[in-house]
Design a protein around this motif. Structure first.
Motif, PDB file in Angstrom:
ATOM      1  N   MET A   1      45.119  35.334  34.357  1.00  0.00           N
ATOM      2  CA  MET A   1      45.503  36.749  34.390  1.00  0.00           C
ATOM      3  C   MET A   1      44.403  37.635  33.799  1.00  0.00           C
ATOM      4  O   MET A   1      44.110  38.723  34.317  1.00  0.00           O
ATOM      5  N   ALA A   2      43.801  37.173  32.706  1.00  0.00           N
ATOM      6  CA  ALA A   2      42.730  37.940  32.061  1.00  0.00           C
ATOM      7  C   ALA A   2      41.513  38.083  32.973  1.00  0.00           C
ATOM      8  O   ALA A   2      40.871  39.141  33.014  1.00  0.00           O
ATOM      9  N   LYS A   3      41.204  37.039  33.702  1.00  0.00           N
ATOM     10  CA  LYS A   3      40.073  37.115  34.645  1.00  0.00           C
ATOM     11  C   LYS A   3      40.357  38.128  35.747  1.00  0.00           C
ATOM     12  O   LYS A   3      39.457  38.840  36.207  1.00  0.00           O
ATOM     13  N   GLY A   4      41.607  38.209  36.168  1.00  0.00           N
ATOM     14  CA  GLY A   4      41.994  39.199  37.175  1.00  0.00           C
ATOM     15  C   GLY A   4      41.809  40.613  36.654  1.00  0.00           C
ATOM     16  O   GLY A   4      41.343  41.504  37.375  1.00  0.00           O
ATOM     17  N   GLU A   5      42.161  40.828  35.385  1.00  0.00           N
ATOM     18  CA  GLU A   5      41.974  42.152  34.778  1.00  0.00           C
ATOM     19  C   GLU A   5      40.497  42.502  34.682  1.00  0.00           C
ATOM     20  O   GLU A   5      40.087  43.635  34.965  1.00  0.00           O
ATOM     21  N   LYS A   6      39.663  41.531  34.306  1.00  0.00           N
ATOM     22  CA  LYS A   6      38.225  41.791  34.213  1.00  0.00           C
ATOM     23  C   LYS A   6      37.635  42.154  35.574  1.00  0.00           C
ATOM     24  O   LYS A   6      36.718  42.968  35.668  1.00  0.00           O
ATOM     25  N   ALA A   7      38.171  41.547  36.621  1.00  0.00           N
ATOM     26  CA  ALA A   7      37.644  41.802  37.968  1.00  0.00           C
ATOM     27  C   ALA A   7      38.115  43.149  38.521  1.00  0.00           C
ATOM     28  O   ALA A   7      37.340  43.852  39.178  1.00  0.00           O
ATOM     29  N   ASP A   8      39.363  43.512  38.246  1.00  0.00           N
ATOM     30  CA  ASP A   8      39.956  44.677  38.911  1.00  0.00           C
ATOM     31  C   ASP A   8      40.311  45.837  37.993  1.00  0.00           C
ATOM     32  O   ASP A   8      40.562  46.943  38.460  1.00  0.00           O
ATOM     33  N   GLY A   9      40.366  45.601  36.690  1.00  0.00           N
ATOM     34  CA  GLY A   9      40.787  46.652  35.760  1.00  0.00           C
ATOM     35  C   GLY A   9      39.726  47.714  35.552  1.00  0.00           C
ATOM     36  O   GLY A   9      38.540  47.510  35.807  1.00  0.00           O
ATOM     37  N   GLU A  10      40.184  48.860  35.032  1.00  0.00           N
ATOM     38  CA  GLU A  10      39.293  50.003  34.831  1.00  0.00           C
ATOM     39  C   GLU A  10      39.303  50.482  33.376  1.00  0.00           C
ATOM     40  O   GLU A  10      38.323  51.064  32.908  1.00  0.00           O
ATOM     41  N   TYR A  11      40.384  50.214  32.670  1.00  0.00           N
ATOM     42  CA  TYR A  11      40.550  50.717  31.304  1.00  0.00           C
ATOM     43  C   TYR A  11      39.773  49.839  30.331  1.00  0.00           C
ATOM     44  O   TYR A  11      40.052  48.645  30.191  1.00  0.00           O
ATOM     45  N   GLY A  12      38.779  50.427  29.649  1.00  0.00           N
ATOM     46  CA  GLY A  12      37.878  49.678  28.778  1.00  0.00           C
ATOM     47  C   GLY A  12      38.567  48.780  27.750  1.00  0.00           C
ATOM     48  O   GLY A  12      38.262  47.586  27.658  1.00  0.00           O
ATOM     49  N   PRO A  13      39.518  49.321  26.977  1.00  0.00           N
ATOM     50  CA  PRO A  13      40.191  48.475  25.982  1.00  0.00           C
ATOM     51  C   PRO A  13      40.946  47.297  26.600  1.00  0.00           C
ATOM     52  O   PRO A  13      41.053  46.230  25.986  1.00  0.00           O
ATOM     53  N   ALA A  14      41.456  47.480  27.823  1.00  0.00           N
ATOM     54  CA  ALA A  14      42.193  46.390  28.483  1.00  0.00           C
ATOM     55  C   ALA A  14      41.246  45.282  28.923  1.00  0.00           C
ATOM     56  O   ALA A  14      41.549  44.091  28.760  1.00  0.00           O
ATOM     57  N   THR A  15      40.104  45.650  29.470  1.00  0.00           N
ATOM     58  CA  THR A  15      39.146  44.615  29.884  1.00  0.00           C
ATOM     59  C   THR A  15      38.554  43.912  28.664  1.00  0.00           C
ATOM     60  O   THR A  15      38.242  42.729  28.713  1.00  0.00           O
ATOM     61  N   LYS A  16      38.443  44.653  27.545  1.00  0.00           N
ATOM     62  CA  LYS A  16      37.973  44.035  26.290  1.00  0.00           C
ATOM     63  C   LYS A  16      39.016  43.035  25.778  1.00  0.00           C
ATOM     64  O   LYS A  16      38.679  41.935  25.335  1.00  0.00           O
ATOM     65  N   LEU A  17      40.290  43.412  25.855  1.00  0.00           N
ATOM     66  CA  LEU A  17      41.354  42.491  25.431  1.00  0.00           C
ATOM     67  C   LEU A  17      41.360  41.250  26.321  1.00  0.00           C
ATOM     68  O   LEU A  17      41.559  40.124  25.840  1.00  0.00           O
ATOM     69  N   ALA A  18      41.138  41.451  27.615  1.00  0.00           N
ATOM     70  CA  ALA A  18      41.073  40.316  28.537  1.00  0.00           C
ATOM     71  C   ALA A  18      39.963  39.356  28.122  1.00  0.00           C
ATOM     72  O   ALA A  18      40.137  38.128  28.146  1.00  0.00           O
ATOM     73  N   ASP A  19      38.820  39.897  27.721  1.00  0.00           N
ATOM     74  CA  ASP A  19      37.709  39.074  27.210  1.00  0.00           C
ATOM     75  C   ASP A  19      38.145  38.268  25.990  1.00  0.00           C
ATOM     76  O   ASP A  19      37.844  37.077  25.876  1.00  0.00           O
ATOM     77  N   ASP A  20      38.846  38.942  25.079  1.00  0.00           N
ATOM     78  CA  ASP A  20      39.300  38.282  23.847  1.00  0.00           C
ATOM     79  C   ASP A  20      40.277  37.148  24.162  1.00  0.00           C
ATOM     80  O   ASP A  20      40.240  36.086  23.531  1.00  0.00           O
ATOM     81  N   VAL A  21      41.174  37.387  25.125  1.00  0.00           N
ATOM     82  CA  VAL A  21      42.149  36.367  25.524  1.00  0.00           C
ATOM     83  C   VAL A  21      41.424  35.134  26.071  1.00  0.00           C
ATOM     84  O   VAL A  21      41.735  33.999  25.708  1.00  0.00           O
ATOM     85  N   ILE A  22      40.445  35.360  26.927  1.00  0.00           N
ATOM     86  CA  ILE A  22      39.696  34.249  27.524  1.00  0.00           C
ATOM     87  C   ILE A  22      38.990  33.436  26.441  1.00  0.00           C
ATOM     88  O   ILE A  22      39.060  32.199  26.416  1.00  0.00           O
ATOM     89  N   THR A  23      38.319  34.130  25.515  1.00  0.00           N
ATOM     90  CA  THR A  23      37.571  33.438  24.455  1.00  0.00           C
ATOM     91  C   THR A  23      38.499  32.647  23.538  1.00  0.00           C
ATOM     92  O   THR A  23      38.282  31.446  23.294  1.00  0.00           O
ATOM     93  N   ALA A  24      39.533  33.308  23.025  1.00  0.00           N
ATOM     94  CA  ALA A  24      40.426  32.668  22.048  1.00  0.00           C
ATOM     95  C   ALA A  24      41.219  31.522  22.669  1.00  0.00           C
ATOM     96  O   ALA A  24      41.336  30.432  22.089  1.00  0.00           O
TER      97      ALA A  24
END
Length: 217
Positions: free
Chosen positions: A179-202
């Motif tokens: 789900m986080a990878k989908g947000e990184k690919a299609d999302g626009e809101y900076g804090p949301a794509t940053k959270l997606a990055d954090d989810v993937i890493t953690a």
């Protein structure tokens, strides 16, 4: 003759003084114009900065979907972590569950705040006991457990619980990463794509930890 020379000198001095005064006035006028130009020049810069800030806050449907679904996904992980606090036999499993809950609870609050600020509805808590809610919602998100899965985990104990919890949480984390990878690919809101990055890493790191605990790596 002497008086005439004195008069001529005085007249010339007065003329020189007048010219100097005019020159100073002209310079002062130019300086005022320059200050006006500087103030005017600063306005576009301020406008550009404000525009950039506004742009950073823009969001799209992918951002809304990500926040809405990840809130529910996180809630189930927290519910599983609560079960581990009571049912796990391994202290390592209990510690991991505490870590997962500690990370995901604040993220639920953050994403709920985004939805509220966007005028979107924050999803109902699936663990609130609404009949069929957990099973129905699990079908649309990767890695979600069914109501039957959750019942089995709740009834398990000891080492059986530990293994079941780790197996299920690995699957759950893999779904969250998708789900986080989908947000990184299609999302626009900076804090949301940053959270997606954090989810993937953690969660990638936690999957590795859980696989080691299961003896898979």
């Amino acid at each position: 003759m002497t008086a005439r020379r004195t008069f001529v000198r005085r007249t010339a001095l007065a003329a020189t003084t007048a010219v100097a005064a005019l020159a100073l006035a002209a310079c002062g006028g130019d300086g005022g114009h320059d200050m006006g130009s500087m103030e005017s020049d600063s306005s576009p810069s301020t406008s550009t900065s404000a525009s950039a800030s506004a742009e950073a806050g823009e969001h799209n449907k992918a951002d809304v979907d990500f926040a809405t679904e990840m809130i529910q996904h996180h809630r189930q992980a927290v519910e599983m972590a609560d079960m581990a606090a009571k049912g796990a036999s391994s202290q390592e499993v209990k510690d991991l569950a505490t870590k997962i809950k500690g990370a995901q609870d604040p993220e639920i609050k953050t994403m709920s705040g985004w939805l509220t600020s966007w005028g979107e509805e924050v999803p109902e808590d699936m663990s609130s006991g609404m009949p069929g809610m957990d099973h129905d919602m699990s079908s649309g998100m990767p890695g979600m457990m069914s109501g039957e899965d959750m019942d089995k985990l709740e009834k398990a104990s000891g080492t059986e619980f530990d293994k079941m919890f780790l197996d299920m949480m690995v699957q759950h984390h893999e779904g969250a990463i998708e789900m986080a990878k989908g947000e990184k690919a299609d999302g626009e809101y900076g804090p949301a794509t940053k959270l997606a990055d954090d989810v993937i890493t953690a969660q990638t790191a936690e999957i590795e930890q859980m696989n080691k605990m299961l003896g898979k790596s």
